[in-house]
Each structure stands twice: as structure tokens, then as C-alpha cells.
Design an enzyme around this catalytic site. Structure first.
Site, PDB file in Angstrom:
ATOM      1  CG  HIS A 155      -3.547  -3.469   3.207  1.00  0.00           C
ATOM      2  ND1 HIS A 155      -2.501  -2.917   3.901  1.00  0.00           N
ATOM      3  CD2 HIS A 155      -4.187  -2.436   2.612  1.00  0.00           C
ATOM      4  CE1 HIS A 155      -2.507  -1.599   3.746  1.00  0.00           C
ATOM      5  NE2 HIS A 155      -3.521  -1.280   2.964  1.00  0.00           N
ATOM      6  CB  CYS A 215      -0.977  -0.030   1.185  1.00  0.00           C
ATOM      7  SG  CYS A 215      -2.292   1.201   1.019  1.00  0.00           S
ATOM      8  CD  GLU A 221      -0.901  -5.586   5.624  1.00  0.00           C
ATOM      9  OE1 GLU A 221      -0.849  -6.070   4.473  1.00  0.00           O
ATOM     10  OE2 GLU A 221      -1.256  -4.403   5.841  1.00  0.00           O
TER      11      GLU A 221
END
Lengths: 1009, 271
Positions: free
Chosen positions: B231, B97, B233
């Protein structure tokens, strides 16, 4: 004389295939969406006014490496882009340039300056300011150009310059001068003579924006008449018989309604004309909020810190605590929706950071109350249209939350005409902190000692934000000061947050609090209570501009500041950490045990206030309250068939209060921190509404926390007791829907009220105060019944606006927020219907309660008639037992979906669940025997939840639910229609796709600002 | 062969996803440290001690002057040699990002063989004009040299950005990157059969930002430097999925974790 040149750098997007000028395009679509204004093309130019001694070569490098993106942008130095024919071959028809007024926070400029210093570290003296220029082609002929300019900027904080069509044709472009901050005029502390008549005392208070009443002014007067005080002051070299302006300002801040909650602390004489009750209540807060919580604290061991700190703290796991706080930022948001809302959210983040020895903010909640976005009535002068307030507030909350990296997990938007005078902007935050620090201290306890050094951390002090606390304690008028408005700076705050949490873990913090309302006077003044005194030197406080007077430095609410107490031995380590994080840290004083708050400016003492007088000297208000319930006409129910009923549902789905808020909520980051289990949206297409947020803040672990809220201002029109009970029940019910652990739920009460003090300008003060009394009694009753301690809260008591001679008061509004434990997030439940064939049940009884329902308001607006009087009543015993049974069933894994049934009633709840599985169904109302079709479909009886259960689990589910009211409604389906039947006849029929479009269409407001 | 894979997770100045990024590397078996950018600039710490550098998501410098620009400059001008040495040593870099925006603006992605730090692409405002948080479907190029994405076909993760539209000013660049397998991850319509990644722009919200060729992330020519707007994660565990309550999954690691496992495994075997 300052001869530093100002260089103008202009940047605009390049025209390439697949690229657009998105900023210009957003303005174009916003004007279309909000004003039905069709404009051919809008382009944008970002301007940087760089006041620095830079060589031509340096300017060129800064253009290439800093100000423009080499791939997608082009720019010029000291030459207008509009004069470059390759870029703008055709001059625009109109150009409007917007820049900030001097002294207003310009975050982009601050970032640009940082970037300039990366390239040229020696340019420490440089100053930068930014502008935005919009260029228009093909405007409607009859367009009022000044109206357009005013729609694009807020004169309170911004300036605009315009080149009209004839000027554009002559290549004369708009210009704005560099916003030089005017030098402040330093004044040495004045002595305020209070040996004057009462009228003059009031005049001093009003003219100084002190917001102190006569009794309070007299209390100050009395203090300076005491012989021992006079002798002491003489020795200190202070005026013996009168306060300095620093002292008077400091007292006004400390005693302001905003900081000291005088109405909640008042002695109230309450009369109920129905029951004949005639009683005296000594402090609503102590009686109805604090006492129930203290009683509950005897029963549980997890209430760690309640009421006295910046937020309430509960033990969550054995290693971690959670804390929560919500604030309102109503007055600033009315004047500058963007800045007001942004300072609201980053301000409440600081309340979390300033809890105990420092907590990490991990979730935001944002609840707004606005006038309807399509409001077409008369708008008094000085007010923004509700759609502009909505856009601005939303953008401020979005920037504040997103840039800070704190997810917005929960919220609501409520609409009512009466919020056009003062919008309500509730900003809340949840924080997390370790139970114990590495050095063994409990992190929720502050541990200051006399001798600790007082540090001011973060931003500098400016003339912005002076009188915010006292201003918010007054009603909004045309004269409201622009200095009360600020714009937040999330990046300065984020750097500070990173630093503070490291300082905490390194054991460097003794005490911490934020600088919010009242500035240093409040933050240091309050913390000084813990050691018994403090001494402050205003001359060393870093300023945004030189020349601020001592009282201004003391009370300025300039943002992004924390006050921290540090042991003398830790000063070096603390300052090193600040340097690493590029955070300004200044030692501004010392905590003492002298019994006084002493303020110096260099060598001279400018204030000396005994701690006990400062914090306990404010006289208690004595107020009158009288309750006579209002009587409303009943709604007029139309005679309609099943399709007509379907059309009513469609119209209800489209009402702003019910309509999908997805277009707005998606613009918040709700998932940063990677903890989001139940999100704002669920369902197969991710568009069905979630009831409450579930987060799992410890990465990889399945223990969770639940955050939910309830708010129903409509019900206050009948009874604020019912409004309060419904708000709390809704918050709890929402939490139940996702599987909260009811043995550990805590609440936040945020009251927003119109002025409830009877006076010439508030002739109905007794009634409004009676509403507050009834609201507090409901809070007491319901929270005790639900074992729901209030651990923090706030009140905002002057939500009236007087503009054009017209007084607009908000409906009394309580936002109730619940923070609860979730034992295993893998068992969390979402609201969307899951699989075809699952059995749908309604849990909870339905009564004939349509008073103040969303349906009643709609019918009253459409066809006249009243809102009725049968407002939903609460049965806490019945509800809690049902909620407990349901959460047990969830724990057993028996519940596939659960959705709160509230605003708009059962028909709305079912429609929303159907959106989640993208399939309609047929619902039978046969089980709802005691009510008519209106109440069955649209009634808002409390304590009800729609659930689904897989066929194989129906029996086990029934066993767990026992004798509670469980009504079978039908099965999850995949039909194109949603139908409700009674005794074999269809009573409501609607197309699901149409319902979805109505529900989504209202608040989808394309474009952006 | 690294016995312990060490990851430097950068933070400071508005990087926000440092904690969860550290967490996912730890879940993948690495040892991860949060390193303040200034600790590298002032020489207190060095990237040389690490196998992987992660630039997490966030809002560095508030996205002013273009997302990632200012933090990119801090790295490009502040620790230029350190970054070049790190990449030339064949170590791994990920930008997620805002971190991806930083790597693109500083010229590390799509990058070149010489690690010249010359910007050749950019990330600009979504066509909608605003920030959005929504879940998307990603598909990976099986022929990419990217070490981070080995074995991945499709995953579901959120995007959370306002400036995620991947663009370049020279069409031929895109062809070259495609040829090299550098256009490693794209937004796709899940109702299309795998593989379906396409150069034709998919409608909003399938492609949430109108990225050229639906590009969600790219790698450098070596495949060791990787960046993406979505994202991974944020989907480290099954209970974080957008529709997990509908699916009743066997609970455990989320669909985003494979990316971090791949990197740690590669570092263990090759660095």
C-alpha cells in the site's frame, strides 16, 4: 413441489510447483499447534450447492468464470473431484464435509450468488450454499474421528458428514443435503393471560425467555388492569385485559437488563462491615457515572452528546467531532466464537453509524478475556477449550474489522481460568463526523419530526437472533438457544455504510439508529421517544423466510440493519441512493406524536404500548450490598540468585497475560484509512509493544487522536476499587506515553460482572454487588480527579456459566477506554528505546505493592502461597501532576521514548523497551530505596512510566519534571544481557534473546481456522 | 496535455481504501472523484472523462471465491468495452492490494497488447494461511517501462493482505514478463546492497507471502497499467512510517507518494 435441481460444484487447488493447498495446510498446522496431533497431509475441497435451473453450458461457464480460478484451481460440476484420478490418485483415509445448518448466514454463498447474477442476471430465484471438505492422509491410528469432526465444526451452526476409512476405500464420499430453510409457522398474535398467580407469572417469563422478574411481570399485569387502558384497548380491537404476545415480547426487550441496565439503575442498600457505613444508593449509574460527567460538562465546551445516543460524541476540531463506543458480545461468543465476535464488532460499528445523523467508523478496539490457551484442567461439558475460543473470536473480529475496512488500532488479551465459563469479548469503535452538515444541522443531533417515514435498511429479518437481548440477561446453560447466535455479513453492512454516509451528507437523514439488541422493537421504540410515537407495519418488513410471526419480526436481531427516519419529500432520493448501492430499503412505518408505539400486521393492530409505560414503567430493583474485604495469604518468595531472578523474569515474560500478542494482532489490519501514527508495534524490528494508538484521520494533517485502554481483572480478587482505579490509570497512562493532550480526554466504561443479585443460585450476591459499588466509587473518584468524563459505556451483568452443575463466575472486570486529543502527531512518542547512551528514567514512585501482581499469581501457581493483600493504591493528584509534566516535556521534544510500567512491573517494562532497540543494558535499582527487590522488579505500583532522554536534553528534562519523582535507571545499551543491580551487586541477569523468545513463544499458535 | 489530471477512484461492494486513495492523488495535484462501480455500469458516469483509473484496496465481496474475482467479473462483464477503450487510449490504471487482485483476475495485468482481458496469473493465499499487516521493503526495476515507478529505487510501505502470493501456472510467462520489465516491484531484504531484487524466494517475513520471484507488483506491456499488493498510499506522510519515531525525519511527504506524483506528471504531459 419444488423441483429445482441442486448442482454440485467442487473446487480444489491445482498441484503446481511452488503452490500448496493452504487451507488444508492451515488445518494440519492448527491440529499440531493446539492438539499436538501429527497428520501427514490435509487437502481441501470447496463445494457450492447451486439450486438453480442452469443449462450444462451455463454450468460450465460458471465453473470457468466464477467458481474456479483458471490459473490455480480446478473444479468439477455434478461429479465428485475425489472420483477424478488425475486429481486425487490415492483416496484419502478420511473425508469430513462441513456445511451450514439451514438458516445460518453463509457469506461465501451470498457472494457466489451475486457472482452468478453477474453472469446470468435472469437467475434471480437461484439459491447457493457452500461446504468445505477436508481430506486426510496418514492419520494417527488411535485418533477419535468424531472428536476430529467436532474440532472442525460447531454443531450449533454447522453440520458435518464423514467418510470413514472403509468408506473412502469404497469411494463413498461424504454428502450433505441442501440446507433448506424450514418454512416458519406463522401464528397470529396470541393473548397472554396474566391474571394468574405469581408462580405462573414467573413460569411465563422463564418459558418465554423473557428474563423478567416477578415485580416486572406484576408491573405488566398492573398496566392491563387500568380501566382507562382497558377502554382504549377495547376501542382498538385489542384484548382489553391482557397483552398480546407482541406486546409482552416488546416489553421484555425494552426492559431487559441488556437494554435498560436495571442493576445500574437499582436502589442499593450498601453496608461496609469495616467502616460501619450503612447507606442507600439511588442508581449507581446516575450517582457515580452520569453525575461526574455532567459536573465536568459545566467546565468544558467539547462534550457534545453524552449517554443518550448510540455512542458519546466530543468536539475534536472546529470542523470535526469524534465519537466512541464499546460493547460486549460475551454470550454469543461462548456459543459460537467466530459468529459471536464478528457480530460484536460489526454491531458496534453500527452504533457509530447510528450516532447523531451518522458517523464514519475509523478505528476498532478489541479486548478479550479468555481461559488460558494451554488450559489443561477439567472442562465442563458444553464449553469450548479456551484455545478454540481464542481462535474463533480472533477470526471473527479479524473478518469483521478487516472486511469492513476499519483498522483495529488498540486492544488487549487477558487470561484467567475463570473466563473459561464465559469469555469476555469487548468490541469498540471510534467514529468521525463533520461538526455540521452541508445543510447546517449539527451532525450529532437527531432531528426527527412526526410524519417522517421509518425505513429499515440493509439485511432482512429472519428467525436468527431472536431473544439475543433477553438471553444475554440470563446465565449461560446447556439449553441456551442456537437462535441467539448469528454470523455477521460485513459486505452487506459495508454497502449500507457507504450509502448511509452519502445520504447523511445529502441531508436525507432525520434520525438513524442501528438494529441491535431487541431489533425493531428497540430501534423504532427508542427513536419514537423523540417524536412521541411511531406506527409500524410488520407485514411489509422484508423477511429471509416467509411465515415469521409478528412478535418474531418485531424482536428479531437479524444483523446488518439500520432504522432511518426520512422526510416524506426525500423518500425518492433516499430510495434512489439505496438502489445505486444495492441496499434494500423498505418503508415500514411512520414517526408520530400519538404518545404510543403502535404495531400493525397489515390491517390488524397487534400491539399498542403507551410510550411512557414502555420506557418508564419498569419498576426499580432494590438490592442488597455488603462489603467485607477478603484476606489472602502472602506470596512465598523463593531464595534465588541473579540468574534465578533472570529465570523468573523469563517465566513472567512467557505468561499469557504478558506474552507478545503479535501473532494475533498482525492479523488485524491496523493501518487501513492511512492514518496510523503510533501502531500496535514499534521498534527496530517492529515487534515491541505500543502503549496506545495515535491516528491522524485527516489525510495530510497533523492533528491526531489517541486511543488507549486499561484492564486488570486480577486486582478484583483483593478489591474492585483498586481494580477500577488501576484500569483507569493504566488507560490514561498509556495515552500519556504517546503524548495525549490531557485537557481533552474522554472515557468509556465497560463493566463485565458476575450476577450481583443475591439469590439461591448466587448466595454471594451481596459481596459481588459490593464489589460493583466499590468499583463505581473508584470510577467516580478517579475520573473526577483526572478531568476524565465518561461519555458512553455499557454493562454486562450476567457473566456466569452453569455447566455440569458447576458455577463459574468471571472476576469483576472493567475495561476502561480513553479517547484523547493529540495536538501534533509529529511529536508523538513510542515505547522503544532509541539510541545507545540515552538516559533511562523511571517516573513515579514505587511502593511495596505486590498484591495480585502477575508475579504473585505465578508464584502461587508454582509453589503455593497466596496473592497477598497489598494491591496497588492510586494517588490521583500525584499521578496527574506527573503526567502533565511529562506531556509538557514531550511537547518540547525532550522525550525519546515512553513506556507504561504496569503488568509484570519494571523488569517487564524495561525488557520490552530493550526489545525495541534490540539491545540489553544494566539498570540500577539504587534509587528505589523504600522497597525490596521483588517490589522493585515486579511490583505494579500505579502512575509509573519508563522514559528515555538524549544526554544533551537531560538537564532541560529535569527542569520540566521539577519535584516529581524521577529516578535515573541507566543508559540505553546494545548488550546481549539485561541486568539489574542494587548497591553494586547484580540482582537479576538474563539473556535478552532468551527473554524475547519466551515472550514471543507462548502465543505464537501457527496454523489457522 | 491535460491541464487538470482527473482520477476516477472506484468504490463500492467492499472497496475500503477509496478515501485515502483519493487523498493521495489530490496531494499529488490531481482532481480525484470517488465513482461507485454501478455509476459506470448504469451509464451515469464514464471513464472517458478521466485520465487515471484507480482500483483501491479493500475486501470486495469479502474475498469470497478468491479475492478480486467477483469485482473483476463486474468490471469484465459490466463495463468491458469501457475498460478496454480506456486502456487502449493509453490512459493510466493502478490497482492496489484488492485492486491489484481485481486487475489480475480480470486479465488486465500482467495483460497483453490487445487488452484481451484473459487471466494469465493469479494471487493466492499467503503461505502462512492468514492475513497479515506488516511493513516491507520494496525495490523497483529501473529498466521497467512502468510510468508509475520512474526514478524509484526502494521504499517502505505496509502489506495488508491474506491473498498476496503472485503465481502463474507457466514458468515461461515469468521469463517473458521479466524480459519486458513487467515484474516491476519486488520484496527485498534491506540489508542487501541496492540493487538486490532476486528470483530466489526470500524467507518470510521479508517476502511476506511467498510470491513467485518475490513479486510484489507488475505492470502491463505498456507500463501504464500497474498493480501491486503493498500500500504506497498508506505511506503518504512521514509520520505514518513504521519506525519514524526512531528516525526523527524532516516531516513531509512519505515514501509512497512518488508513485502518484509520477502518474499525475505523466498524465499532465502525455494525456
Amino acid at each position: 413441489m419444488d423441483t429445482t435441481p441442486v448442482h454440485l460444484i467442487e473446487v480444489t487447488p491445482r498441484e503446481l510447483p511452488g503452490l500448496q493447498d493452504t487451507r488444508g495446510e492451515s488445518i494440519r498446522s492448527m491440529l499440531l499447534a493446539d492438539h499436538n496431533l501429527t497428520i501427514g497431509t490435509v487437502r481441501s475441497i470447496t463445494g457450492y450447492q447451486v439450486k438453480a435451473r442452469l443449462s450444462g453450458e451455463q454450468l460450465l461457464q460458471s465453473l470457468q468464470d466464477l467458481f474456479t480460478d483458471p490459473i490455480i484451481e480446478q473444479g468439477t460440476v455434478n461429479n465428485s473431484l475425489l472420483d477424478v484420478p488425475e486429481i486425487f490418485p490415492n483416496p484419502p483415509d478420511l473425508a469430513i464435509m462441513i456445511g451450514f445448518k439451514p438458516g445460518v448466514t453463509d457469506n461465501a454463498a451470498q457472494a457466489a450468488l451475486d457472482g452468478l447474477l453477474t453472469l446470468f442476471p435472469e437467475q434471480e430465484e437461484a439459491l447457493i450454499s457452500t461446504t468445505m471438505t477436508y481430506l486426510f492422509w496418514d492419520l494417527p491410528d488411535d485418533l477419535d474421528l468424531h472428536w476430529l469432526a467436532n474440532t472442525l465444526h460447531n454443531p450449533m451452526i454447522e453440520r458435518a458428514a464423514m467418510a470413514k476409512p472403509e468408506q473412502c476405500a469404497d469411494s463413498i464420499w461424504p454428502q450433505l443435503p441442501f440446507p433448506e430453510r424450514p418454512p416458519a409457522a406463522f401464528t397470529t398474535p396470541a393473548t397472554i393471560d396474566l391474571e394468574v398467580d405469581d408462580e405462573t407469572l414467573i413460569q411465563i417469563s422463564e418459558e418465554g425467555l423473557l428474563a423478567l422478574n416477578l415485580e416486572e411481570m406484576q408491573a405488566v399485569q398492573g398496566h392491563y388492569r387500568k380501566p382507562d387502558i382497558q377502554i382504549q384497548r377495547e376501542q382498538l380491537g385489542l384484548p382489553p385485559r391482557a397483552p398480546t404476545d407482541v406486546e409482552l415480547e416488546c416489553l421484555a426487550q425494552t426492559w431487559s437488563e441488556h437494554c435498560s441496565h436495571k442493576i445500574f439503575a437499582a436502589k442499593i442498600h450498601h453496608i461496609d462491615t469495616v467502616t460501619g457505613e450503612d447507606t442507600e444508593i439511588n442508581s449507581l449509574f446516575k450517582t457515580h457515572i452520569m453525575q461526574p460527567t455532567l459536573d465536568m460538562q459545566q467546565q468544558v465546551d467539547w462534550l457534545l452528546s453524552i449517554f443518550h445516543d448510540n455512542s458519546g460524541v466530543i468536539e475534536w476540531t472546529k470542523d470535526w467531532s469524534l465519537c466512541i463506543k464499546a460493547e460486549t458480545h460475551n454470550s454469543p461468543s461462548a456459543l459460537d466464537p467466530f459468529g459471536g465476535a464478528m457480530t460484536g464488532i460489526v454491531g458496534v460499528n453500527r452504533d457509530i453509524l447510528g450516532t447523531g445523523l451518522g458517523a464514519r467508523p475509523i478505528a476498532n478496539m478489541d479486548v478479550f478475556c479468555f481461559g488460558p490457551p494451554d488450559f489443561s484442567g477439567h472442562l465442563p461439558g458444553g464449553l469450548f477449550h479456551p484455545s478454540r475460543v481464542l481462535r474463533g473470536v480472533h477470526a471473527g473480529i479479524r473478518a469483521g474489522g478487516n472486511e469492513s475496512g476499519i483498522p483495529t488500532v488498540n486492544g488487549a488479551i487477558v487470561f484467567d481460568d475463570r473466563f473459561i465459563g464465559k469469555p469476555l469479548v469487548y468490541a469498540g469503535t471510534v467514529g468521525i463526523m463533520p461538526r455540521h452538515l452541508p445543510d447546517g444541522r449539527e451532525s450529532h443531533d437527531k432531528t426527527p419530526e412526526p410524519g417522517d417515514i421509518v425505513y429499515m435498511l440493509g439485511g432482512r429479518v429472519g428467525s436468527d437472533g431472536i431473544h439475543g437481548a433477553t438471553f444475554s440477561s440470563l446465565e449461560l446453560t446447556e439449553e441456551s438457544p442456537s437462535s441467539a447466535v448469528q454470523i455477521g455479513d460485513p459486505i452487506t453492512q459495508k454497502k449500507m455504510l457507504d450509502m448511509v454516509l452519502e445520504a447523511r451528507d445529502a441531508g436525507l437523514i432525520q434520525v438513524i439508529t442501528d438494529n441491535g439488541a431487541g431489533g425493531l422493537s428497540s430501534s423504532v421504540g427508542e427513536m419514537a421517544e423523540l417524536t412521541g410515537g411511531a406506527e409500524l407495519d410488520l407485514a411489509v418488513v422484508p423477511l429471509k423466510q416467509p411465515g415469521l410471526s409478528p412478535w418474531e419480526i418485531l424482536v428479531s436481531e437479524s444483523q446488518e440493519r439500520m432504522t432511518v427516519g426520512v422526510r416524506q419529500n426525500d423518500v425518492e432520493a433516499f430510495e434512489a441512493l439505496a438502489k445505486l448501492h444495492e441496499v434494500e430499503a423498505t418503508a415500514v412505518g411512520t414517526f408520530t406524536n400519538s404518545g404510543a408505539f403502535i404495531v400493525k400486521h397489515g390491517e390488524s393492530t397487534v400491539a399498542h404500548l403507551p410510550m411512557d409505560f414502555m420506557h418508564d414503567g419498569c419498576p426499580q430493583l432494590k438490592l442488597e450490598s455488603e462489603w467485607t474485604p477478603p484476606v489472602h495469604e502472602n506470596p512465598i518468595y523463593p531464595n534465588v540468585d541473579a540468574e534465578g531472578m533472570g529465570s523468573i523474569l523469563e517465566r513472567i515474560m512467557a505468561r499469557p497475560n504478558i506474552a507478545s500478542k503479535e501473532w494475533w494482532v498482525r492479523q488485524y489490519d491496523h493501518e487501513v484509512i492511512a492514518q496510523s501514527v503510533i501502531k500496535p508495534f514499534c521498534g527496530v524490528n517492529h515487534d515491541a509493544p505500543g502503549d496506545a494508538a495515535v491516528i491522524a484521520p485527516l489525510h495530510g494533517e497533523t492533528r491526531g487522536a489517541v486511543v488507549s485502554c486499561g484492564i486488570v481483572p486480577r486486582y478484583s480478587d483483593i478489591d474492585a476499587y483498586a481494580m477500577t482505579a488501576a484500569s483507569i490509570d493504566e488507560a490514561v497512562r498509556n495515552a500519556v506515553c504517546v503524548g495525549v493532550d490531557l485537557d481533552k480526554i474522554a472515557g468509556l466504561d465497560n463493566f463485565c460482572w458476575p450476577d450481583p443479585i443475591e439469590s439461591e443460585k448466587t448466595p454471594d450476591g451481596r459481596y459481588k454487588l459490593a464489589q460493583l459499588v466499590r468499583s463505581n466509587r473508584a470510577l467516580d473518584d478517579v475520573c473526577r480527579a483526572y478531568n476524565l468524563p465518561c461519555i458512553s459505556g455499557k454493562d454486562s451483568m450476567k457473566n456466569d456459566a452453569k455447566l455440569d452443575g458447576q458455577k463459574i463466575s468471571i472476576p469483576p472486570t472493567l475495561l476502561y477506554t480513553v479517547l484523547g486529543d493529540h495536538q501534533d502527531v509529529r511529536k508523538a512518542v513510542s515505547s522503544d528505546f532509541k539510541d545507545c547512551g540515552d538516559t533511562i528514567f523511571l517516573l513515579g514512585e514505587t511502593h511495596q505493592e505486590l498484591g495480585a501482581s502477575e508475579l504473585s499469581y505465578m508464584l502461587a501457581e508454582e509453589t503455593g502461597g497466596g496473592i497477598g493483600n497489598d494491591v496497588p493504591q492510586i494517588d490521583t493528584t500525584r499521578n496527574l501532576a506527573l503526567y502533565r509534566a511529562l506531556t509538557s516535556a514531550m511537547d518540547e521534544g525532550l522525550v525519546r521514548s515512553a513506556h507504561d510500567c504496569s503488568d509484570g512491573g519494571l523488569a517487564v517494562a524495561i525488557a520490552e523497551c530493550c526489545f525495541g532497540c534490540d539491545g540489553g543494558t544494566t539498570i540500577t535499582l539504587d534509587g528505589l530505596e523504600d522497597v525490596d527487590n521483588w517490589a522493585a522488579l515486579f511490583g505494579e505500583t500505579l502512575g509509573r512510566i519508563v522514559v528515555t532522554v538524549t544526554p544533551e536534553n537531560v538537564q532541560r528534562f529535569g527542569n520540566i519534571m521539577g519535584n516529581h519523582s524521577v529516578t535515573k535507571l541507566g543508559q540505553v545499551g546494545d548488550k546481549e544481557t539485561l541486568e539489574f543491580t542494587r548497591d553494586g551487586e547484580t540482582v537479576l541477569s538474563a539473556n535478552l534473546t532468551t527473554l524475547l523468545a519466551s515472550w514471543k513463544g507462548t502465543l505464537h499458535m501457527g496454523g489457522d481456522v | 496535455m491535460a491541464e487538470t489530471v482527473r482520477v476516477a477512484v472506484l468504490y463500492g461492494f467492499g472497496i475500503n481504501c477509496d478515501h485515502e486513495t483519493k487523498a493521495v492523488f489530490e496531494m499529488a495535484g490531481a482532481e480525484a472523484d470517488r465513482i461507485h462501480v454501478n455509476e459506470l455500469v448504469n451509464g451515469d458516469k464514464t471513464l472517458a472523462d478521466y485520465h487515471i483509473m484507480a482500483v483501491p484496496g479493500g475486501f470486495s465481496f469479502g474475498d469470497h471465491l478468491g479475492s478480486g474475482r467477483l469485482l473483476g467479473n463486474r468490471l469484465r462483464f459490466g463495463i468491458r468495452d469501457m475498460v478496454q477503450d480506456f486502456v487502449k487510449a493509453g490512459k493510466l490504471v493502478i490497482g492496489i492490494c484488492n485492486g491489484f487482485q481485481v486487475l489480475v483476475k480480470m486479465g488486465l495485468l500482467p495483460g497483453d497488447e490487445d487488452v484481451s482481458l484473459t487471466q494469465t496469473a493469479s494471487l493466492t493465499l499467503n503461505n502462512t494461511g492468514h492475513y497479515e499487516d506488516r511493513w516491507v521493503h520494496l525495490e523497483f526495476d529501473p529498466n521497467s517501462p512502468c510510468v508509475w515507478t520512474k526514478g524509484l529505487e526502494r521504499i517502505r510501505v505496509p502489506v495488508r493482505h491474506g491473498e498476496g502470493k503472485f503465481v502463474t501456472s507457466i514458468e515461461a510467462n515469468l521469463d517473458e514478463w521479466a524480459e519486458n520489465g513487467q515484474l516491476v516491484v519486488r520484496y527485498i531484504d534491506p540489508s542487501d546492497t541496492y540493487p538486490s531484487a532476486s528470483d530466489d524466494l526470500l524467507p518470510f517475513p521479508i517476502c511476506p507471502n511467498a510470491s513467485m520471484r518475490n513479486i510484489a507488483g507488475v505492470c502491463d506491456p505498456t507500463g501504464r497499467v500497474f498493480g501491486l499488493m503493498p500500500h504506497p498510499e498508506a505511506n503518504h506522510s512521514t509520520w505514518l512510517g513504521a519506525t519514524w519515531t526512531r528516525e526523527m525525519p524532516e516531516h513531509g511527504e512519505g515514501e509512497g507518494m512518488q508513485i502518484f506524483h509520477n502518474a499525475v506528471k505523466f498524465a499532465k504531459e502525455h494525456l
